[in-house]
Design a protein around this motif. Structure first.
Motif, PDB file in Angstrom:
ATOM      1  N   MET A   1       5.554   1.704  -1.591  1.00  0.00           N
ATOM      2  CA  MET A   1       5.152   2.981  -0.987  1.00  0.00           C
ATOM      3  C   MET A   1       6.384   3.878  -0.912  1.00  0.00           C
ATOM      4  N   GLN A   2       6.159   5.177  -1.133  1.00  0.00           N
ATOM      5  CA  GLN A   2       7.251   6.142  -1.076  1.00  0.00           C
ATOM      6  C   GLN A   2       6.931   7.222  -0.050  1.00  0.00           C
ATOM      7  N   PRO A   3       7.741   7.390   1.016  1.00  0.00           N
ATOM      8  CA  PRO A   3       7.456   8.413   2.022  1.00  0.00           C
ATOM      9  C   PRO A   3       7.807   9.810   1.498  1.00  0.00           C
ATOM     10  N   ASN A   4       7.076  10.796   1.962  1.00  0.00           N
ATOM     11  CA  ASN A   4       7.351  12.178   1.570  1.00  0.00           C
ATOM     12  C   ASN A   4       8.573  12.732   2.302  1.00  0.00           C
ATOM     13  N   GLY A   5       8.881  12.148   3.419  1.00  0.00           N
ATOM     14  CA  GLY A   5      10.031  12.577   4.197  1.00  0.00           C
ATOM     15  C   GLY A   5      10.484  11.431   5.072  1.00  0.00           C
ATOM     16  N   GLN A   6      11.331  11.733   6.062  1.00  0.00           N
ATOM     17  CA  GLN A   6      11.797  10.698   6.977  1.00  0.00           C
ATOM     18  C   GLN A   6      10.694  10.329   7.943  1.00  0.00           C
TER      19      GLN A   6
ATOM     20  N   ASP B   1       1.605  10.697   4.912  1.00  0.00           N
ATOM     21  CA  ASP B   1       2.968  10.996   4.452  1.00  0.00           C
ATOM     22  C   ASP B   1       3.529   9.925   3.527  1.00  0.00           C
ATOM     23  N   LEU B   2       2.672   8.954   3.166  1.00  0.00           N
ATOM     24  CA  LEU B   2       3.081   7.899   2.245  1.00  0.00           C
ATOM     25  C   LEU B   2       2.354   8.041   0.921  1.00  0.00           C
ATOM     26  N   ASN B   3       3.072   7.859  -0.154  1.00  0.00           N
ATOM     27  CA  ASN B   3       2.464   7.877  -1.484  1.00  0.00           C
ATOM     28  C   ASN B   3       2.601   6.500  -2.129  1.00  0.00           C
ATOM     29  N   TYR B   4       1.548   6.033  -2.729  1.00  0.00           N
ATOM     30  CA  TYR B   4       1.570   4.755  -3.434  1.00  0.00           C
ATOM     31  C   TYR B   4       2.312   4.925  -4.755  1.00  0.00           C
ATOM     32  N   VAL B   5       3.216   4.016  -5.034  1.00  0.00           N
ATOM     33  CA  VAL B   5       3.987   4.056  -6.281  1.00  0.00           C
ATOM     34  C   VAL B   5       3.364   3.094  -7.279  1.00  0.00           C
ATOM     35  N   ASN B   6       2.841   3.628  -8.337  1.00  0.00           N
ATOM     36  CA  ASN B   6       2.223   2.798  -9.370  1.00  0.00           C
ATOM     37  C   ASN B   6       3.331   2.159 -10.201  1.00  0.00           C
ATOM     38  N   GLN B   7       3.338   0.848 -10.308  1.00  0.00           N
ATOM     39  CA  GLN B   7       4.403   0.157 -11.019  1.00  0.00           C
ATOM     40  C   GLN B   7       3.848  -0.789 -12.057  1.00  0.00           C
ATOM     41  N   THR B   8       4.649  -1.033 -13.063  1.00  0.00           N
ATOM     42  CA  THR B   8       4.288  -2.008 -14.093  1.00  0.00           C
ATOM     43  C   THR B   8       5.160  -3.235 -13.898  1.00  0.00           C
ATOM     44  N   PRO B   9       4.590  -4.355 -13.500  1.00  0.00           N
ATOM     45  CA  PRO B   9       5.404  -5.555 -13.249  1.00  0.00           C
ATOM     46  C   PRO B   9       6.182  -5.961 -14.491  1.00  0.00           C
ATOM     47  N   PRO B  10       7.410  -6.404 -14.331  1.00  0.00           N
ATOM     48  CA  PRO B  10       8.193  -6.850 -15.504  1.00  0.00           C
ATOM     49  C   PRO B  10       7.554  -8.076 -16.137  1.00  0.00           C
ATOM     50  N   ASN B  11       7.684  -8.163 -17.445  1.00  0.00           N
ATOM     51  CA  ASN B  11       7.122  -9.293 -18.178  1.00  0.00           C
ATOM     52  C   ASN B  11       8.170 -10.402 -18.238  1.00  0.00           C
ATOM     53  N   PHE B  12       8.151 -11.261 -17.224  1.00  0.00           N
ATOM     54  CA  PHE B  12       9.149 -12.330 -17.157  1.00  0.00           C
ATOM     55  C   PHE B  12       9.052 -13.283 -18.335  1.00  0.00           C
ATOM     56  N   ALA B  13       7.853 -13.440 -18.887  1.00  0.00           N
ATOM     57  CA  ALA B  13       7.665 -14.373 -19.994  1.00  0.00           C
ATOM     58  C   ALA B  13       8.395 -13.914 -21.243  1.00  0.00           C
ATOM     59  N   GLN B  14       8.691 -12.628 -21.324  1.00  0.00           N
ATOM     60  CA  GLN B  14       9.352 -12.116 -22.521  1.00  0.00           C
ATOM     61  C   GLN B  14      10.849 -11.887 -22.335  1.00  0.00           C
TER      62      GLN B  14
ATOM     63  N   THR C   1      -3.495   1.036   8.833  1.00  0.00           N
ATOM     64  CA  THR C   1      -4.533   0.761   9.828  1.00  0.00           C
ATOM     65  C   THR C   1      -5.735   0.173   9.115  1.00  0.00           C
ATOM     66  N   PHE C   2      -6.177  -0.994   9.566  1.00  0.00           N
ATOM     67  CA  PHE C   2      -7.310  -1.672   8.923  1.00  0.00           C
ATOM     68  C   PHE C   2      -8.584  -1.423   9.716  1.00  0.00           C
ATOM     69  N   MET C   3      -9.595  -0.954   9.021  1.00  0.00           N
ATOM     70  CA  MET C   3     -10.905  -0.666   9.625  1.00  0.00           C
ATOM     71  C   MET C   3     -11.960  -1.379   8.809  1.00  0.00           C
ATOM     72  N   GLY C   4     -12.295  -2.569   9.253  1.00  0.00           N
ATOM     73  CA  GLY C   4     -13.282  -3.358   8.501  1.00  0.00           C
ATOM     74  C   GLY C   4     -12.798  -3.585   7.085  1.00  0.00           C
ATOM     75  N   PRO C   5     -13.599  -3.179   6.101  1.00  0.00           N
ATOM     76  CA  PRO C   5     -13.200  -3.408   4.708  1.00  0.00           C
ATOM     77  C   PRO C   5     -12.206  -2.367   4.202  1.00  0.00           C
ATOM     78  N   TYR C   6     -11.819  -1.419   5.076  1.00  0.00           N
ATOM     79  CA  TYR C   6     -10.950  -0.332   4.626  1.00  0.00           C
ATOM     80  C   TYR C   6      -9.535  -0.484   5.205  1.00  0.00           C
ATOM     81  N   ALA C   7      -8.563   0.034   4.450  1.00  0.00           N
ATOM     82  CA  ALA C   7      -7.174   0.096   4.897  1.00  0.00           C
ATOM     83  C   ALA C   7      -6.708   1.531   4.744  1.00  0.00           C
ATOM     84  N   VAL C   8      -6.290   2.135   5.854  1.00  0.00           N
ATOM     85  CA  VAL C   8      -5.886   3.541   5.852  1.00  0.00           C
ATOM     86  C   VAL C   8      -4.374   3.615   6.052  1.00  0.00           C
ATOM     87  N   MET C   9      -3.697   4.371   5.170  1.00  0.00           N
ATOM     88  CA  MET C   9      -2.258   4.530   5.319  1.00  0.00           C
ATOM     89  C   MET C   9      -1.926   5.961   5.684  1.00  0.00           C
ATOM     90  N   SER C  10      -0.734   6.161   6.148  1.00  0.00           N
ATOM     91  CA  SER C  10      -0.299   7.474   6.599  1.00  0.00           C
ATOM     92  C   SER C  10      -0.378   8.475   5.450  1.00  0.00           C
TER      93      SER C  10
END
Length: 509
Positions: free
Chosen positions: A360-365, A385-398, A374-383
């Protein structure tokens, strides 16, 4: 015991040979001369001592990175572990040497020269061999010294087994770092003219040598010098100031155990010098003694018949140039591969932790509370001011895994000669021919290892037998009780003591 010691400046001095064309009583004329040579050898060995310390740290589990440097660089979170590969390889290698020492029914074979019927002589030889082996194994120090010897032999390439006097059949083990010998000395005892061995001993052990002053002086001890050393060491360690030997003895009688436990270890140096006669003189001095001191703590001229009667080096081959300092053990050969392997494993662990984490990457301090979800039943709510960082896991096998496999192969190639435990790979299929080739190779390596270890072991047992078979062996001395028990056991089985006394010289493994 550290491989590195302080090295005060001393005049460059060398061993004298002839005095006015005559053979001197000893080539080591004073403690001042001995101390000068000793510190010069320490100075010459500094770089090798540093390398040995690094290799030992690897076996002891030291991590690949300096923890403080990581913290200063803001990377204290990084994985920094020693995964114990070197220790495992050393344990695997030692297993075969433990088996070599402990699995045979008898450790050695001896033959008596006492005349008797052939059948009776054979029976006596068998009983003598079995009972001497039993005595060795019953010695409380046998197992410990055997393990220590095998460990130094494998990890460092050189282990030295020595005798502290010319009588006691029991031996002690020292690592090569505690022995100081002139560089470029051929790796055999016949080539040695001079050797030093550093040893730390408690106060009560040194005191034991001079407790009976008359006997101590007759044996070669400088009683006054030893008393002075004990008094000074106690005064430097404790708030109580002791200025005379009488007061030291009073304190020793009142609190012997406390004095030994609370007084710093006393560092002595054994010195063996081959005289022009071919015999070997033995000296003992303090490592930290004044360089103006001319007296030894102990001095006995021509104490041993030869260097081989004083100590036996166990060397893994002859090195690249045939001298002691060119011999390398397992630790030296696998060190770079193990270090890289540890770092790659740490990288793999760090990468796996990051790949399995939600970045996660915050927009500010933000405060820590605002960074939570915050978890609400089947849902998870985040602030917001936070952005999810899409990442590609390293290929350890290679990337990481192939590198680890390659370094594992190189490590096994370097360290495989010390053990047959890794003769077959942990993974992958092999043909019948490949399996047979690997097994034949392991058998050859095992034979070479056995020969390298058994030759000095045979020499060690021969020296021990030469000592314990003496008719006048002082049974009241340390080790004498076991010799007395040995004599009782062989007599109880019908073997005359004369058969023990007449064991042929050179009898051993």
């Amino acid at each position: 015991m550290s491989d590195v010691a302080p090295s005060p400046a001393h005049d460059q001095e060398t061993l004298p040979t002839l005095i006015d064309g005559k053979v001197p009583e000893t080539r080591m004329t004073s403690a001042k001369l001995a101390l000068a040579i000793y510190w010069r050898l320490w100075e010459e060995d500094k770089e090798s001592a540093h390398n040995r310390a690094r290799i030992q740290a690897m076996f002891d589990g030291e991590p690949p990175y300096n923890r403080n440097e990581l913290i200063r660089a803001g990377q204290g979170f990084r994985m920094n572990l020693n995964f114990g590969e070197a220790e495992t390889m050393l344990d695997d290698g030692m297993a075969q040497y433990v088996d070599l020492v402990h699995s045979p029914e008898t450790l050695l074979h001896v033959e008596t020269t006492l005349e008797a019927e052939p059948e009776l002589t054979i029976q006596w030889n068998q009983i003598l061999s079995r009972e001497i082996s039993t005595m060795f194994r019953n010695w409380p120090g046998f197992g410990f010294n055997s393990l220590l010897n095998a460990q130094y032999f494998l990890s460092q390439g050189v282990s030295i087994v020595y005798f502290e006097d010319e009588i006691d059949w029991r031996w002690k083990v020292a690592k090569f770092g505690d022995f100081k010998i002139p560089r470029r000395t051929d790796a055999n005892t016949e080539a040695l003219d001079l050797a030093f061995c550093r040893k730390e001993i408690p106060a009560h052990e040194l005191y034991r040598f001079i407790k009976n002053e008359a006997e101590a002086k007759a044996a070669g001890w400088n009683v006054a010098a030893v008393q002075k050393a004990l008094v000074e060491k106690f005064s430097n360690t404790h708030e109580i100031q002791v200025t005379d030997w009488e007061r030291w003895q009073e304190l020793a009688k009142e609190c012997d155990l406390a004095m030994s436990a609370m007084t710093n270890q006393i560092i002595i140096v054994h010195i063996w010098v081959k005289e022009l006669t071919g015999k070997v003189s033995h000296f003992i001095m303090l490592e930290d003694q004044d360089d103006k001191t001319t007296d030894f703590l102990f001095k006995k001229i021509d104490r041993f018949e030869s260097m081989g009667k004083a100590f036996v080096p166990f060397t893994y081959g002859v090195g690249s140039t045939g001298n002691f300092h060119s011999i390398r053990g397992m630790g030296y050969k696998i060190f770079p591969h193990v270090q890289v392997s540890n770092r790659l494993h740490c990288q793999l662990a760090d990468g796996s932790i990051i790949a399995s984490s939600l970045l996660m990457q915050p927009n500010g301090q933000l405060s820590k509370d605002a960074m939570g979800m915050t978890f609400m039943g089947p849902y998870a709510v985040m602030s917001p001011d936070l952005n999810y960082v899409n990442q590609t896991p390293p290929n350890f096998a290679q990337n990481v895994i192939p590198a680890l496999n390659e370094f594992d192969r190189l490590k096994r190639a370097k360290g495989g000669q010390y053990s047959s435990a890794n003769v077959l790979p942990e993974r992958g299929e092999m043909t019948r021919g490949e399996v047979n080739a690997r097994i034949n190779s392991a058998s050859t390596l095992s034979s070479v290892n056995t020969l390298l270890f058994y030759q000095p072991l045979d020499a060690l047992y021969r020296v021990a037998v030469e000592r314990l078979k003496q008719k006048n062996y002082p049974l009241e001395r340390p080790g004498g009780e076991m010799v007395r028990e040995l004599r009782e056991r062989i007599e109880a089985q019908g073997v005359p003591l004369e058969a023990l006394f007449k064991i042929a010289s050179g009898s051993g493994r």
